[in-house]
Write a protein that holds these residues in place. Structure first.
Motif, PDB file in Angstrom:
ATOM      1  N   TRP A 171       0.297  -1.022  -0.275  1.00 36.24           N
ATOM      2  CA  TRP A 171       0.340   0.113  -0.015  1.00 36.24           C
ATOM      3  C   TRP A 171       0.933   1.179  -0.163  1.00 36.24           C
ATOM      4  CZ3 TRP A 171      -3.467  -1.799   4.375  1.00 36.24           C
ATOM      5  CH2 TRP A 171      -4.599  -2.608   3.923  1.00 36.24           C
ATOM      6  N   SER A 172       1.466   2.328  -0.591  1.00 34.78           N
ATOM      7  CA  SER A 172       2.233   2.880  -1.522  1.00 34.78           C
ATOM      8  C   SER A 172       0.899   4.831  -1.146  1.00 34.78           C
ATOM      9  CB  SER A 172       3.143   3.049  -2.293  1.00 34.78           C
ATOM     10  OG  SER A 172       1.466   2.623  -3.522  1.00 34.78           O
ATOM     11  N   GLY A 173      -0.651   4.413  -1.800  1.00 30.85           N
ATOM     12  CA  GLY A 173      -1.595   5.714  -1.565  1.00 30.85           C
ATOM     13  C   GLY A 173      -2.432   5.770  -0.643  1.00 30.85           C
ATOM     14  N   GLY A 174      -3.016   6.455   0.051  1.00 31.02           N
ATOM     15  CA  GLY A 174      -4.315   6.575   0.588  1.00 31.02           C
ATOM     16  C   GLY A 174      -5.215   5.035   0.280  1.00 31.02           C
ATOM     17  N   SER A 175      -5.368   5.276  -0.738  1.00 32.18           N
ATOM     18  CA  SER A 175      -6.645   5.032  -1.502  1.00 32.18           C
ATOM     19  C   SER A 175      -6.596   2.974  -1.461  1.00 32.18           C
ATOM     20  CB  SER A 175      -7.359   5.227  -2.613  1.00 32.18           C
ATOM     21  OG  SER A 175      -6.205   4.570  -3.815  1.00 32.18           O
ATOM     22  N   ALA A 176      -4.758   2.927  -1.265  1.00 31.27           N
ATOM     23  CA  ALA A 176      -5.221   0.670  -1.719  1.00 31.27           C
ATOM     24  C   ALA A 176      -5.614   0.174  -0.322  1.00 31.27           C
ATOM     25  CB  ALA A 176      -3.123   1.297  -1.681  1.00 31.27           C
ATOM     26  N   HIS A 177      -5.984   1.127   0.789  1.00 29.05           N
ATOM     27  CA  HIS A 177      -6.206   0.598   2.067  1.00 29.05           C
ATOM     28  C   HIS A 177      -7.672   0.430   1.522  1.00 29.05           C
ATOM     29  CE1 HIS A 177      -8.498   0.288   5.714  1.00 29.05           C
ATOM     30  NE2 HIS A 177      -7.982  -0.670   5.702  1.00 29.05           N
ATOM     31  N   SER A 178      -8.210   1.457   1.187  1.00 27.71           N
ATOM     32  CA  SER A 178      -9.870   1.813   0.826  1.00 27.71           C
ATOM     33  C   SER A 178      -9.502   0.425  -0.333  1.00 27.71           C
ATOM     34  CB  SER A 178     -10.022   2.644   0.512  1.00 27.71           C
ATOM     35  OG  SER A 178     -11.614   2.726   0.271  1.00 27.71           O
ATOM     36  N   HIS A 179      -9.404   0.532  -0.842  1.00 26.54           N
ATOM     37  CA  HIS A 179      -9.712  -0.598  -2.117  1.00 26.54           C
ATOM     38  C   HIS A 179      -9.169  -2.222  -2.230  1.00 26.54           C
ATOM     39  CE1 HIS A 179     -10.009   2.645  -5.527  1.00 26.54           C
ATOM     40  NE2 HIS A 179      -8.697   2.708  -5.192  1.00 26.54           N
ATOM     41  N   TRP A 180      -7.936  -2.028  -1.041  1.00 30.25           N
ATOM     42  CA  TRP A 180      -8.454  -3.840  -0.580  1.00 30.25           C
ATOM     43  C   TRP A 180      -9.405  -4.119   0.292  1.00 30.25           C
ATOM     44  CZ3 TRP A 180      -8.377  -5.198   4.372  1.00 30.25           C
ATOM     45  CH2 TRP A 180      -8.151  -6.120   5.268  1.00 30.25           C
ATOM     46  N   LEU A 181      -9.881  -3.023   1.216  1.00 36.34           N
ATOM     47  CA  LEU A 181     -10.848  -3.925   1.836  1.00 36.34           C
ATOM     48  C   LEU A 181     -12.258  -4.023   1.013  1.00 36.34           C
ATOM     49  CD1 LEU A 181     -12.348  -4.019   4.705  1.00 36.34           C
ATOM     50  CD2 LEU A 181     -12.767  -1.527   4.536  1.00 36.34           C
ATOM     51  N   GLN A 182     -12.905  -3.172  -0.164  1.00 38.23           N
ATOM     52  CA  GLN A 182     -13.831  -3.491  -1.033  1.00 38.23           C
ATOM     53  C   GLN A 182     -13.790  -4.535  -1.309  1.00 38.23           C
ATOM     54  OE1 GLN A 182     -13.701   0.067  -3.577  1.00 38.23           O
ATOM     55  NE2 GLN A 182     -15.260   1.599  -2.211  1.00 38.23           N
ATOM     56  N   ALA A 183     -12.477  -5.014  -2.160  1.00 38.72           N
ATOM     57  CA  ALA A 183     -12.137  -6.109  -2.965  1.00 38.72           C
ATOM     58  C   ALA A 183     -12.176  -7.708  -1.776  1.00 38.72           C
ATOM     59  CB  ALA A 183     -10.553  -6.451  -3.588  1.00 38.72           C
ATOM     60  N   TRP A 184     -12.075  -7.274  -0.017  1.00 39.34           N
ATOM     61  CA  TRP A 184     -12.746  -7.824   0.734  1.00 39.34           C
ATOM     62  C   TRP A 184     -13.998  -8.458   0.933  1.00 39.34           C
ATOM     63  CZ3 TRP A 184      -9.327 -12.060   2.850  1.00 39.34           C
ATOM     64  CH2 TRP A 184     -10.428 -12.853   4.020  1.00 39.34           C
ATOM     65  N   THR A 185     -14.114  -7.110   1.246  1.00 38.90           N
ATOM     66  CA  THR A 185     -15.632  -7.222   2.027  1.00 38.90           C
ATOM     67  C   THR A 185     -16.224  -7.976   0.320  1.00 38.90           C
ATOM     68  OG1 THR A 185     -14.970  -5.398   3.072  1.00 38.90           O
ATOM     69  CG2 THR A 185     -17.516  -6.007   2.489  1.00 38.90           C
ATOM     70  N   ALA A 186     -16.252  -7.601  -0.553  1.00 36.26           N
ATOM     71  CA  ALA A 186     -16.993  -8.421  -1.703  1.00 36.26           C
ATOM     72  C   ALA A 186     -16.479 -10.382  -2.207  1.00 36.26           C
ATOM     73  CB  ALA A 186     -16.577  -8.144  -3.332  1.00 36.26           C
ATOM     74  N   ALA A 187     -15.308 -10.041  -1.938  1.00 34.18           N
ATOM     75  CA  ALA A 187     -15.111 -12.268  -1.273  1.00 34.18           C
ATOM     76  C   ALA A 187     -15.486 -12.167  -0.447  1.00 34.18           C
ATOM     77  CB  ALA A 187     -13.182 -11.834  -1.311  1.00 34.18           C
ATOM     78  N   ILE A 188     -15.677 -12.081   0.643  1.00 37.12           N
ATOM     79  CA  ILE A 188     -16.098 -12.449   1.695  1.00 37.12           C
ATOM     80  C   ILE A 188     -18.118 -12.317   1.505  1.00 37.12           C
ATOM     81  CG2 ILE A 188     -16.935 -12.043   4.259  1.00 37.12           C
ATOM     82  CD1 ILE A 188     -14.556 -13.166   3.687  1.00 37.12           C
ATOM     83  N   ASP A 189     -18.564 -11.380   1.204  1.00 37.19           N
ATOM     84  CA  ASP A 189     -19.821 -10.892   0.484  1.00 37.19           C
ATOM     85  C   ASP A 189     -20.508 -12.579  -0.411  1.00 37.19           C
ATOM     86  OD1 ASP A 189     -20.457  -9.524   2.264  1.00 37.19           O
ATOM     87  OD2 ASP A 189     -20.710  -7.803   0.987  1.00 37.19           O
TER      88      ASP A 189
END
Length: 195
Positions: A171-189
């Motif tokens: 994660w090098s930028g501010g949005s990298a964590h947000s993108h990971w969290l969205q992808a992780w949540t979608a995978a869990i869903d």
């Protein structure tokens, strides 16, 4: 419905005409008296129902809510779309569920901007993924996070921690964590929805 009475006069007497007013935008929320019954009718865990009732399944979950729904029942507008079933407030944010034709969704919105609704997750497991990430960001000890996951029966916590630990160094930028969290949540869903 609220009615306004208009009086019209004539030489033969008075007559009344009822004019219905449209309901206020805040009506797009389940009535406070029906909220818990509607939540009980949904396929939610005892832990999530407890939080919606103001009882915390683990003491550290106070970090995720500041109390039972208040704002939407005291004049704050609810967002357009499916009827909101409030779960709880978190500062000036409302978290709730909405029944859509393709299933349940968990949302949040700021009471100052009710039209900017964020879908947090499409399953309860996805919601716990989001809340677990917020608790991780609060720098709780890992054993505390594991205890919370057990208390709410969030069985994906070990996988979430591994995924985050693998992704975080990149994660090098501010949005990298947000993108990971969205992808992780979608995978869990997707995973929880398939079970």
């Amino acid at each position: 419905a609220t009615a306004a009475w208009l009086r019209g006069g004539s030489s033969e007497g008075q007559r009344s005409i009822a004019v219905a007013r449209p309901p206020p935008a805040a009506m797009n929320v389940v009535a406070e008296s029906e909220r818990l019954a509607r939540l009980r009718a949904l396929p939610l865990s005892p832990a999530l129902r407890a939080m919606a009732e103001g009882r915390l399944p683990h003491p550290q979950l106070w970090r995720c809510q500041t109390g039972k729904p208040f704002y939407v029942y005291r004049g704050a507008e609810a967002p357009a779309g499916p009827v909101l079933i409030p779960l709880w407030d978190w500062n000036d944010w409302v978290r709730g569920g909405r029944e859509r034709p393709d299933g349940l969704e968990f949302v949040r919105f700021d009471i100052e901007m009710p039209d900017e609704v964020e879908c947090l997750a499409r399953t309860e497991a996805g919601l716990w993924a989001r809340l677990s990430d917020a608790l991780y960001e609060d720098d709780l000890e890992l054993d505390e996070l594991e205890a919370i996951a057990r208390a709410v029966d969030y069985r994906y916590w070990p996988l979430q921690l591994k995924s985050r630990e693998a992704a975080e160094p990149h994660w090098s930028g501010g949005s990298a964590h947000s993108h990971w969290l969205q992808a992780w949540t979608a995978a869990i869903d997707a995973r929880a929805g398939a079970e």
